[in-house]
Design a protein around this motif. Sequence first.
Motif, PDB file in Angstrom:
ATOM      1  N   PHE A 234       9.946  -4.905 -18.494  1.00 47.45           N
ATOM      2  CA  PHE A 234      10.046  -6.359 -18.324  1.00 47.45           C
ATOM      3  C   PHE A 234       9.617  -6.871 -16.947  1.00 47.45           C
ATOM      4  N   LEU A 235       9.239  -5.994 -16.019  1.00 50.21           N
ATOM      5  CA  LEU A 235       8.712  -6.442 -14.734  1.00 50.21           C
ATOM      6  C   LEU A 235       7.207  -6.227 -14.696  1.00 50.21           C
ATOM      7  N   CYS A 236       6.496  -7.168 -14.084  1.00 53.64           N
ATOM      8  CA  CYS A 236       5.045  -7.021 -13.939  1.00 53.64           C
ATOM      9  C   CYS A 236       4.729  -5.881 -12.971  1.00 53.64           C
ATOM     10  N   LEU A 237       3.550  -5.278 -13.146  1.00 47.21           N
ATOM     11  CA  LEU A 237       3.158  -4.122 -12.355  1.00 47.21           C
ATOM     12  C   LEU A 237       3.152  -4.427 -10.869  1.00 47.21           C
ATOM     13  N   GLU A 238       2.750  -5.632 -10.490  1.00 45.20           N
ATOM     14  CA  GLU A 238       2.704  -6.006  -9.075  1.00 45.20           C
ATOM     15  C   GLU A 238       4.089  -5.906  -8.434  1.00 45.20           C
ATOM     16  N   TYR A 239       5.114  -6.381  -9.143  1.00 40.71           N
ATOM     17  CA  TYR A 239       6.474  -6.319  -8.606  1.00 40.71           C
ATOM     18  C   TYR A 239       6.987  -4.889  -8.540  1.00 40.71           C
ATOM     19  N   LYS A 240       6.575  -4.062  -9.484  1.00 38.31           N
ATOM     20  CA  LYS A 240       6.973  -2.651  -9.444  1.00 38.31           C
ATOM     21  C   LYS A 240       6.423  -1.965  -8.195  1.00 38.31           C
ATOM     22  N   LEU A 241       5.205  -2.314  -7.829  1.00 34.69           N
ATOM     23  CA  LEU A 241       4.611  -1.740  -6.620  1.00 34.69           C
ATOM     24  C   LEU A 241       5.337  -2.224  -5.368  1.00 34.69           C
ATOM     25  N   TYR A 242       5.759  -3.480  -5.351  1.00 33.99           N
ATOM     26  CA  TYR A 242       6.500  -4.011  -4.204  1.00 33.99           C
ATOM     27  C   TYR A 242       7.864  -3.327  -4.067  1.00 33.99           C
ATOM     28  N   ILE A 243       8.526  -3.078  -5.199  1.00 33.66           N
ATOM     29  CA  ILE A 243       9.810  -2.379  -5.165  1.00 33.66           C
ATOM     30  C   ILE A 243       9.632  -0.959  -4.626  1.00 33.66           C
ATOM     31  N   LEU A 244       8.596  -0.281  -5.108  1.00 31.91           N
ATOM     32  CA  LEU A 244       8.301   1.073  -4.637  1.00 31.91           C
ATOM     33  C   LEU A 244       8.055   1.087  -3.139  1.00 31.91           C
ATOM     34  N   LEU A 245       7.325   0.088  -2.645  1.00 37.83           N
ATOM     35  CA  LEU A 245       7.035  -0.011  -1.217  1.00 37.83           C
ATOM     36  C   LEU A 245       8.312  -0.259  -0.410  1.00 37.83           C
TER      37      LEU A 245
ATOM     38  N   LEU B 186       3.647  12.211   7.078  1.00 35.88           N
ATOM     39  CA  LEU B 186       2.376  12.321   6.362  1.00 35.88           C
ATOM     40  C   LEU B 186       2.520  11.837   4.923  1.00 35.88           C
ATOM     41  N   ALA B 187       3.598  12.237   4.256  1.00 32.08           N
ATOM     42  CA  ALA B 187       3.827  11.805   2.874  1.00 32.08           C
ATOM     43  C   ALA B 187       3.998  10.298   2.789  1.00 32.08           C
ATOM     44  N   SER B 188       4.715   9.730   3.751  1.00 30.21           N
ATOM     45  CA  SER B 188       4.939   8.281   3.757  1.00 30.21           C
ATOM     46  C   SER B 188       3.626   7.522   3.933  1.00 30.21           C
ATOM     47  N   LEU B 189       2.787   7.982   4.833  1.00 33.10           N
ATOM     48  CA  LEU B 189       1.501   7.310   5.052  1.00 33.10           C
ATOM     49  C   LEU B 189       0.612   7.412   3.816  1.00 33.10           C
ATOM     50  N   ALA B 190       0.632   8.574   3.150  1.00 30.57           N
ATOM     51  CA  ALA B 190      -0.184   8.736   1.946  1.00 30.57           C
ATOM     52  C   ALA B 190       0.275   7.797   0.844  1.00 30.57           C
ATOM     53  N   ASN B 191       1.588   7.726   0.598  1.00 30.18           N
ATOM     54  CA  ASN B 191       2.105   6.835  -0.441  1.00 30.18           C
ATOM     55  C   ASN B 191       1.905   5.375  -0.087  1.00 30.18           C
ATOM     56  N   PHE B 192       2.106   5.033   1.178  1.00 25.92           N
ATOM     57  CA  PHE B 192       1.920   3.645   1.616  1.00 25.92           C
ATOM     58  C   PHE B 192       0.473   3.195   1.386  1.00 25.92           C
ATOM     59  N   SER B 193      -0.475   4.052   1.730  1.00 31.09           N
ATOM     60  CA  SER B 193      -1.895   3.715   1.543  1.00 31.09           C
ATOM     61  C   SER B 193      -2.227   3.547   0.070  1.00 31.09           C
ATOM     62  N   CYS B 194      -1.704   4.432  -0.761  1.00 34.03           N
ATOM     63  CA  CYS B 194      -1.978   4.355  -2.197  1.00 34.03           C
ATOM     64  C   CYS B 194      -1.393   3.086  -2.811  1.00 34.03           C
ATOM     65  N   ILE B 195      -0.177   2.725  -2.414  1.00 33.61           N
ATOM     66  CA  ILE B 195       0.465   1.534  -2.975  1.00 33.61           C
ATOM     67  C   ILE B 195      -0.328   0.283  -2.634  1.00 33.61           C
ATOM     68  N   ILE B 196      -0.744   0.157  -1.383  1.00 35.43           N
ATOM     69  CA  ILE B 196      -1.532  -1.010  -0.976  1.00 35.43           C
ATOM     70  C   ILE B 196      -2.856  -1.051  -1.741  1.00 35.43           C
TER      71      ILE B 196
END
Length: 502
Positions: free
Chosen positions: A444-455, A365-375
């Motif tokens: 020094f990293l753009c926000l988009e790349y930070k979200l990809y790393i988190l994912l 459940l936690a994984s699905l919630a975070n995955f949805s938020c990141i996208i």
Amino acid sequence: MFFECGRKPDCPQKTHAGTGRQNMPTPHREAESNPTPLYAMISRNFKNVLVVSLGFLSLFTAYGGLQSLQSSLNAEEGMGVASLSVIYASIILSSMFLPPLMIKNLGCKWTIVAGMACYVSYSFGNLYPGWYTLIPTSVILGLGGSPLWSAKCTYLTICGNTQAAKESKKAPDVINQYFGIFFFIFQSSAVWGNLMSSLIFGQDTNITVISDQQLQTCGAGDCGLTITSNSTTSRPAQELVWTLVGCYIGVGLLAMLIVAVFLDNIDHEQTSRFRGNREPFCHTFLATFRLLKDWRLLTLIPLTMYSGFEQSFLSGEYTKNYVTCALGIHYVGFVMMCFGASNSLCSFLFGRLARYTGRGALFLLASLANFSCIIALLYWRPHPDQLGVFFVFPALWGMADAIWQTQTNALYGILFPAEKEAAFANYRMWESLGFVIAFAYSTFLCLEYKLYILLAVLLLTMVTYPVVEYHEYKNPTKAEDGGDDKEAIAMDNSKVYCQTQL
């Protein structure tokens, strides 16, 4: 001369006529004359869980509020984020050797008090923020952070095992429940700390409307490394900052007082035995690293590091690039209050629900919630007209974080019952490494790349964690069967209830 019955010691008791039976005291009258004290209605272990929880609630009302504001309040030259990086780098260093040494020498209680003092020092550093004040106090906080959390986790695990043995219950169920209660109370600190910051900074008279040009730089649509300086991102009046930090220092000192006075020193005997028969320093120093030989701990590293990644993203990136950018710094507290309320309620709920659903379902459940938020955050362009959306993301994030925190802490306590200090030291070390990496690339990293790393880290977590869970399902770890818990159960409650030693 006549004596009233009950006044003279040798006076015979009255009997019923013709029966010879003595009058017996009425049960309810005896109960009325000897009312049950409040402390006897709850277990000693549950009382200690509440004391620890209230102490952490007070302490992190201060630290949590400051952490949420660092990327916005001390944005000059990235000083605020840099101080957070130093904090978690210091926690990594302290995780390597300090927790077993401090816990076995001072005991859990006084280790918690000492760690809290380190956290309060960081609040003092924010009175006059600068490189020469924030960095040293960040190092002090980090050195005390790992022993503080390891002692807390060890203390709750001891209470859970003791209470489970006393009530003939499964130790994992009681430990899960205690961690759920702790995080229910603890996570509400985000509500109170951020409420204080929003109410105080809301008195600033220099708040103006955000321009459309400013809104173009918010969210993942722009790199997010530089936000145009205006009245919504500038530092509030110094008097307001002093007022807020002064309040934070006060509640931090209150936390130390609560634990020092009201928490039982339940591992006092074990600590005394350790001091009387010390192990070699190298043996204690290397306890954290020796546990890395266990493949289960190595497999849990991605899960543990993800906890640091996801917390740092919300407190560092979401507050800066979405909330402060589009709404203003005075809204950071209100948005993080939503996160704290959701986190607190869900921690209590999932702590009890885990016994019915199991950890696996909750982690999913936690994984699905975070995955949805990141996208969603990758494509959402924040605007003040969408005020409600700013609160939806922290609410879902808080629900997921409640699972990551309660279940991961409980999992470590269940998997390594005989090596609790080293296990929780590893937990803090790897979680802190996630914080350090996330805060390090923040500037020094753009926000988009930070979200990809988190994912990517999230997906890796959900590949490695089920391996450990499946092994635990097939080969359950036995709860610690040492003599300490049995001794604690056998002790007279009248002797241990007020065993706190000042």
